[in-house]
Structures are given as structure tokens and as C-alpha cells.
Design a protein around this motif. Structure first.
Motif, short mmCIF file in Angstrom:
data_model
loop_
_atom_site.label_atom_id
_atom_site.label_comp_id
_atom_site.label_asym_id
_atom_site.label_seq_id
_atom_site.Cartn_x
_atom_site.Cartn_y
_atom_site.Cartn_z
N CYS A 1 50.44 47.58 1.02
CA CYS A 1 49.52 47.63 -0.32
C CYS A 1 49.69 45.86 -1.04
O CYS A 1 50.70 45.39 -1.30
CB CYS A 1 50.30 48.48 -1.38
SG CYS A 1 49.45 48.89 -2.80
N VAL B 1 44.99 53.04 -5.34
CA VAL B 1 44.90 52.14 -4.03
C VAL B 1 43.45 51.99 -3.35
O VAL B 1 43.07 53.28 -3.30
CB VAL B 1 46.00 52.71 -2.94
CG1 VAL B 1 45.89 51.75 -1.81
CG2 VAL B 1 47.29 52.53 -3.71
N GLY C 1 45.80 48.75 1.94
CA GLY C 1 45.20 49.12 0.77
C GLY C 1 45.30 47.98 -0.25
O GLY C 1 46.32 46.96 -0.33
N LEU D 1 45.45 47.16 -4.33
CA LEU D 1 46.02 47.55 -5.55
C LEU D 1 45.46 46.64 -6.63
O LEU D 1 45.70 45.44 -6.83
CB LEU D 1 47.49 47.68 -5.82
CG LEU D 1 47.84 48.03 -7.23
CD1 LEU D 1 47.57 49.31 -7.39
CD2 LEU D 1 49.48 47.86 -7.24
#
Length: 236
Positions: free
Chosen positions: A52, A112, A134, A136
Motif C-alpha cells: 500500500c 485503496v 494499491g 492510498l
């Protein structure tokens, strides 16, 4: 890196998603998933982790990491990416990674933007670990809630550090005739010292190489078994 950092990364990853090292995480239902075929469909031998990424206060691209609880039976106290084994109800690797991230650190999946996943990293005991990348976009919307049973700490580190030959050391290893390098990255956050190593370090080296489109400034020497087909008879 400026305020368009995340936008640039997103566009770059979407462009690269057609290349061999990076794939569409959710192909059409009737499409062939090459990595799934290669490693088999046994969900008990499959896991996923969430890489992330978000933009830090200084404009740098950062990745969310955890320190595993010392009470866990395996890999206790080690640094890892949020993630875990795939469950029967998980539709795909993306769902596994997002579900585990929510369970471990309280990250709402709706925050996300999943861009892609990478080819699986196969462990010594034959578990295929799929890194899901992903974005954020709104870091302030994320209020970390560590699951005390699994997570001791939640922190973040600059993704680019995994391409630099700084605060890094490596050990030569051998497994079943395969000689490779095991990398260790030392990192300090809020007066806490962490060591990011082994599979987690390997995944982040790969992710950073793709995002920044350059190789690491050191010899990677990754183990060949990370690329092998999952073998239910493999030993740990």
C-alpha cells in the motif's frame, strides 16, 4: 517528487500492467490467469500481501508495514506487509490482501485503489505469495487500528530505500543447490528500529524497481525458488 507523484505512479503502473512482470489484478472471469495456472488452484497454498503506497509529507512515496506480534507462532516480531493466506470465500488475491489489511491494521478497502498485482513469490514450503499494489490517496482518512493478536506496530518507510545501497547488508545463502542473497534493510521510525528482510525485502525491491523503473543499486541475487512452481512436497 511533487504533488502529482501518486498520479504519475498510478499512470505508470497502469501502463506497465501489460508487461510480463506486472499484471491486471482482476481479469475477466473467463480470462486465463497465467500465474494461477502455473502455481495451481489450491487456495491453502496461496497468500497475498498488500503493498500500500501513499505520498508522504515530503512528497516521497511510502509503503505501509507492520511488525508482527511477538506471540505469533511463526515469524514472530518480524516486519511484514499486511496480508495472509487466502481463504475459501476470497474471490481472488486482491480480496485476500484487502481483507487481511482490514483485519490486521484497520485499513478500509474502499480507501485503496488497487492498481495491479505482481507475479507470485513462492516460499520454500511452496506457498505462492502474491503482492498486490494499491494506492492510498487520502492518508489522513486512514486511522490505523492494529490487531493486537497479530500486529505489534504499524509504520511506514520510503519505497525508494529498497533500491539504495544504504543501511543495507546481505548474507549469502544456499538452499537445495540454489545460491542467493538475503537482504536486510535497517530502518528507524519514531525512535523504533526495524529490520526489513527476507521475502518482505524481496517483494519491496521488486515493487520499487517497477514503480521507479530502475534496478537496485546493488546485486539483488534473488533466490530461484521464488520463481518456481508451487510444490506441495517442498520443505520449509
Amino acid at each position: 517528487m511533487g504533488s502529482n507523484n501518486l498520479v504519475g505512479v498510478l499512470e505508470r503502473l497502469q501502463t506497465l500492467a501489460q508487461n510480463s512482470g506486472i499484471r491486471n489484478p482482476r481479469p475477466p472471469a473467463d480470462a486465463t490467469n497465467s500465474s494461477q495456472q502455473r502455481i495451481g488452484s489450491n487456495k491453502t497454498k496461496r497468500a497475498a500481501v498488500l503493498v500500500c503506497l501513499f505520498e508522504g509529507a515530503q512528497g516521497d512515496l511510502r509503503v505501509i508495514l507492520t511488525k508482527r506480534a511477538s506471540t505469533l507462532s511463526s515469524h514472530s516480531g518480524e516486519v511484514s506487509l499486511p496480508g495472509g493466506k487466502r481463504e475459501e470465500d476470497d474471490a481472488d488475491d486482491v480480496e485476500t490482501a484487502l481483507r487481511e489489511a482490514k483485519e490486521e491494521i484497520g485499513l478500509d478497502p474502499s480507501l485503496v485503489n488497487v492498481v495491479t498485482d505482481l507475479e507470485p513469490f513462492v516460499t520454500k514450503n511452496g506457498v505462492a505469495v502474491v503482492p498486490v499494489i494499491g494506492i492510498l490517496s487520502d492518508k489522513k482518512a486512514f486511522c490505523p487500528i492494529p490487531n493486537a493478536a497479530e500486529v505489534e506496530a504499524i509504520f511506514d518507510a520510503p519505497l525508494e530505500m529498497f533500491l539504495k545501497d544504504e543501511n543495507r547488508r546481505a548474507e549469502e545463502k544456499e538452499w537445495m543447490g540454489d545460491q542467493y542473497l538475503l537482504h536486510y534493510f535497517d530502518y528507524e521510525s519514531e525512535n523504533n528500529k526495524y529490520v526489513i528482510w527476507a521475502l518482505t525485502a524481496g517483494i519491496l525491491i521488486k515493487a520499487a524497481s517497477i514503480v521507479f523503473q530502475r534496478p537496485p543499486a546493488f546485486l539483488e541475487g534473488r533466490p530461484n525458488f521464488w520463481n518456481r512452481a508451487a510444490d506441495s512436497n517442498a520443505t520449509s
